[in-house]
Design an enzyme around this catalytic site. Structure first.
Site, PDB file in Angstrom:
ATOM      1  N   GLN A  28       0.850  -1.171  -0.063  1.00  0.00           N
ATOM      2  CA  GLN A  28      -0.214  -0.039  -0.072  1.00  0.00           C
ATOM      3  C   GLN A  28       0.784   1.346  -0.131  1.00  0.00           C
ATOM      4  OE1 GLN A  28      -2.516  -0.402   3.425  1.00  0.00           O
ATOM      5  NE2 GLN A  28      -4.435  -1.216   2.108  1.00  0.00           N
ATOM      6  N   ASP A  50       5.039  -8.125  13.627  1.00  0.00           N
ATOM      7  CA  ASP A  50       4.608  -9.429  13.114  1.00  0.00           C
ATOM      8  C   ASP A  50       4.669  -9.218  11.668  1.00  0.00           C
ATOM      9  OD1 ASP A  50       2.879 -11.964  13.591  1.00  0.00           O
ATOM     10  OD2 ASP A  50       1.913 -10.537  12.079  1.00  0.00           O
ATOM     11  N   TYR A  55       3.527 -12.141   2.656  1.00  0.00           N
ATOM     12  CA  TYR A  55       3.218 -10.806   2.484  1.00  0.00           C
ATOM     13  C   TYR A  55       4.145 -10.040   1.456  1.00  0.00           C
ATOM     14  CZ  TYR A  55       0.833 -11.203   7.153  1.00  0.00           C
ATOM     15  OH  TYR A  55       0.198 -11.793   8.192  1.00  0.00           O
TER      16      TYR A  55
END
Length: 337
Positions: A28, A50, A55
């Protein structure tokens, strides 16, 4: 500053507000903005971070490593995960087989630029791999010093019980589960939380603000704000859809007087509600801008009395999801490729 809680039945403490980089790093926001938010988190007292290999297809771990460069390793608690497809997403680039786990921990350590992670988590349950194989690989990783503790994410009560038994037999500690949990999504309360409390397993919860719905910025009958999670094409919009209903948004707005009386923002009230659950060790928050963290960390240390919690529950009861059967939907029955 941020308070600390023990993780499971262990002597390991983590910051009860934990920084997560699921949809932000390498997705993002630009890397310099992501690094700035991590630095702000550190300034505010957050020391627990975390991430996961999946990801941004491993890139998020690299961004986190860059942001933490120069920090004292012993003063940080770094978590990552394994299960979902990574790299070229080949046949063995997914799941919880011994091969994928061992390949993945080595890749994560290289990208994170550390010699160990504090918590290594099974990102989902793998129905295609014998659980004994998975936990033997985890035990080897712990004994090699590549991970200190083992956790899981979105496991059912039965899976937690079986995993905990195997971990105990192998002499390692399964101390955490990472489920979705918020005042709007309460499916873990029926079975997962009681089982976890019995076994000495804590929850490290994600989406405590229901993808931003519980901040109150989404208004009934109004278009979603530009640049919000609801417009994110990298995955955020899919998760938030279930809550983008006028009855849900209207109920959230009815929480404002409760938050005002408590001297809290809606986000702080919602995070404090999650942390009111004694089985929750930490709530994961993300940020696309550093200033967002200044608001959320103020939820740390807030103690809501039972009357306030009851009022929140009463307002959200008609729209909150509580069915414990929904916990069986989280792990794919076959591996994703």
């Amino acid at each position: 500053m941020v308070n600390y809680r023990y993780l499971g039945n262990s002597g390991f403490k983590i910051s009860e507000i934990t920084y997560g980089n699921w949809l932000t790093h390498a997705s993002q926001v630009a890397n310099d903005a992501a690094i700035a938010t991590v630095h702000k988190a550190l300034d505010l007292g957050i020391t627990t971070f975390d991430t996961a290999d999946t990801y941004a297809n491993t890139a998020a771990e690299e961004v986190l490593a860059e942001a933490l460069k120069g920090q004292r390793r012993e003063s940080l608690e770094i978590f990552t995960k394994v299960y979902f497809p990574t790299g070229p997403k080949g046949t063995n680039d997914t799941g919880l087989s011994r091969k994928h786990i061992l390949d993945s921990i080595n890749g994560s350590l290289r990208r994170l630029d550390v010699d160990h992670v504090d918590l290594y988590q099974a990102h989902r349950f793998d129905h295609e791999t014998p659980l004994e194989e998975t936990f033997q690989a985890f035990a080897d990783i712990v004994r090699q010093g590549k991970a200190l503790y083992i956790g899981v994410s979105e496991w059912t009560a039965e899976q937690l019980r079986e995993g905990h038994a195997l971990a105990s037999q192998l002499g390692i500690q399964l101390i955490s589960n990472q489920p979705q949990y918020s005042a709007l999504w309460r499916v873990i309360e029926g079975r997962v939380v009681p089982t976890s409390a019995e076994l000495g397993i804590s929850q490290i919860v994600w989406s405590p603000l229901a993808q931003g719905i519980l901040t109150g910025k989404y208004l009934p009958g109004q278009p979603v704000p530009e640049g919000s999670r609801a417009t994110d094409e990298h995955g955020g919009s899919e998760f938030i859809k279930r809550f983008l209903r006028d009855d849900v948004l209207e109920a959230v707005q009815r929480l404002r007087p409760i938050a005002d009386e408590a001297g809290l923002t809606l986000a702080q009230l919602s995070l404090a509600w999650v942390l009111h659950n004694p089985n929750v060790a930490a709530t994961i928050v993300g940020a696309s801008r550093p200033e967002q963290l200044e608001d959320t960390v103020k939820a740390s240390g807030v103690v809501l009395d039972d009357e306030v919690v009851a009022r929140i529950d009463e307002v959200l009861a008609p729209v909150a999801v509580t069915d414990p059967e929904r916990t069986y939907e989280s792990s794919p029955t076959t591996r994703l490729v």
